[in-house]
Design an enzyme around this catalytic site. Sequence first.
Site, PDB file in Angstrom:
ATOM      1  N   GLU A 245      37.941  38.674  33.345  1.00 14.21           N
ATOM      2  CA  GLU A 245      39.367  39.117  32.784  1.00 14.21           C
ATOM      3  C   GLU A 245      40.008  37.666  33.190  1.00 14.21           C
ATOM      4  O   GLU A 245      40.480  37.485  34.273  1.00 14.21           O
ATOM      5  CB  GLU A 245      39.964  40.377  33.558  1.00 14.21           C
ATOM      6  N   CYS A 279      48.602  38.158  33.888  1.00 12.95           N
ATOM      7  CA  CYS A 279      47.967  37.978  32.825  1.00 12.95           C
ATOM      8  C   CYS A 279      48.505  38.360  31.425  1.00 12.95           C
ATOM      9  O   CYS A 279      48.227  37.851  30.351  1.00 12.95           O
ATOM     10  CB  CYS A 279      46.343  38.192  32.996  1.00 12.95           C
TER      11      CYS A 279
END
EC number: 1.2.1.89
Length: 493
Positions: A245, A279
């Site tokens: 990720e 993120c």
Amino acid sequence: MKIYIDGEWRDSSSGETIKKYNPSTGEVLDTFPAATRNDVDAAIDSAEDAFKRWSDMTSMERSKILYKALELISKDKDQLTDLLIKENGKVKREAMDETEGVIDQLQYYTEFERKLTGDIVEGTSNKRKIFQYKVPYGIVIAITPWNFPAAMVIRKLAPALLTGNTVILKPSSDTPLTAEWLVKKFVDAGIPKGVLNLITGKGSEIGDYIVEHKKVSLITMTGSTSTGQRIMEKASKNMAKLILELGGKAPFMVWKDANIERALKSLVWAKYLNVGQSCIAAERLYIHEDIYDEFMKKFIEVSKRIKLGDPESSDMGPLINKSAVETTEKYVDIARSSGYKILLGGKKPELSGKYKNGYFYEPTIIENVPQDSPLFQEEIFGPVIGAESVSSVDELYEKANDSKYGLASYLFTEDPELIFEASEKIRFGELYVNMPGPEASQGYHTGFRLTGQAGEGSKYGISEYLKLKNVYVDYSRGNLSISTVNDDLFKNL
């Protein structure tokens, strides 16, 4: 603090330590061990020895240990909140929110153990079956980030352990203390020796070594795209499974019929949560031209009211370290030198007392940002956002999708047709419609392009930690006939 290997808390084999600073004050908070390759080998050997015993246990037995850890974390959740404030720099309300998220995630995974199922598939005849089992990979390396140092640890540890893998946790050097606190709860919950190991230290010293180790079966990492690419390169030697990720550059899209108040509140969350160090943080703002001036005026006014300083009473904390401040300043300097319009912020605040040396930066809003600017193309990871007006849905889709990343995106509109069309046109792993995040435990956190591969959370995320194994069974009686084998070969044997 100490590292945890083979059921024992110990110092690094070299005795070397690294300083950890409080982001809010710049003061030394603690020191932590700089693990060596020998420490890595010891942790991997321990995890290998423990794997058979741990994987032979039923998922229900493993879940009971996770549930006990959940109880211990819940009991001492105020300690975790305080640690997140000191080590990560979170303001109190954000630290409390992450703590509750940890509890929710762990509860979700402990309740999932009864849903770990396989399949029985029909074979090529009515007396043939294919049993499809889901089995653990083996040794998992969990590399966790500093921006959500508790939530990301649990999001990796819980599914990996529940499914029967053994784990070596390598947290960010910016937040090792939170990882240690959580590991202690699992130890107190009775996790067997070797099943969970904790390694801290410099990625430059042990990073490559740990991910290219021949005994490692799966690597899960949350971090930068460049780090993820390096892990892919190193791990390819042993074909380790990867869950990566990585970066994001979320577009925040406000259409002309949007509920302005709802969009503003969500934008404040999406942009300023954790100082933009997320993120899924909003990093590009696209507003319909009909409401652009009104929306920007209100957004600037709200951003002016954001308080910095004391985490007990402020609205936004500091950046994680000095390097993060310098990176933020770099992008603001690009805006200045390029002639973009800085509507708000663009500098470090003037704080007094013990917070004057903290890594704070003011909320910064910039407009007249070209689509090809680094401010719209590169992940800033700070409280900076560029804004631009759009006039059509085609322009909206084109600009939103114009990114090498593809993690989170946000859309605000009351138009059902636009909502469903955007859900197909927007090429991102997550689209939040008329709401901010956060990602729910039952949602699958994944993305497109350089955001990474595989994903975490939900039943799909749990499946990432399981390998599908097929067992083909023929339970018919009598002779076996194989079309490509001559039966005459077996006469009169």
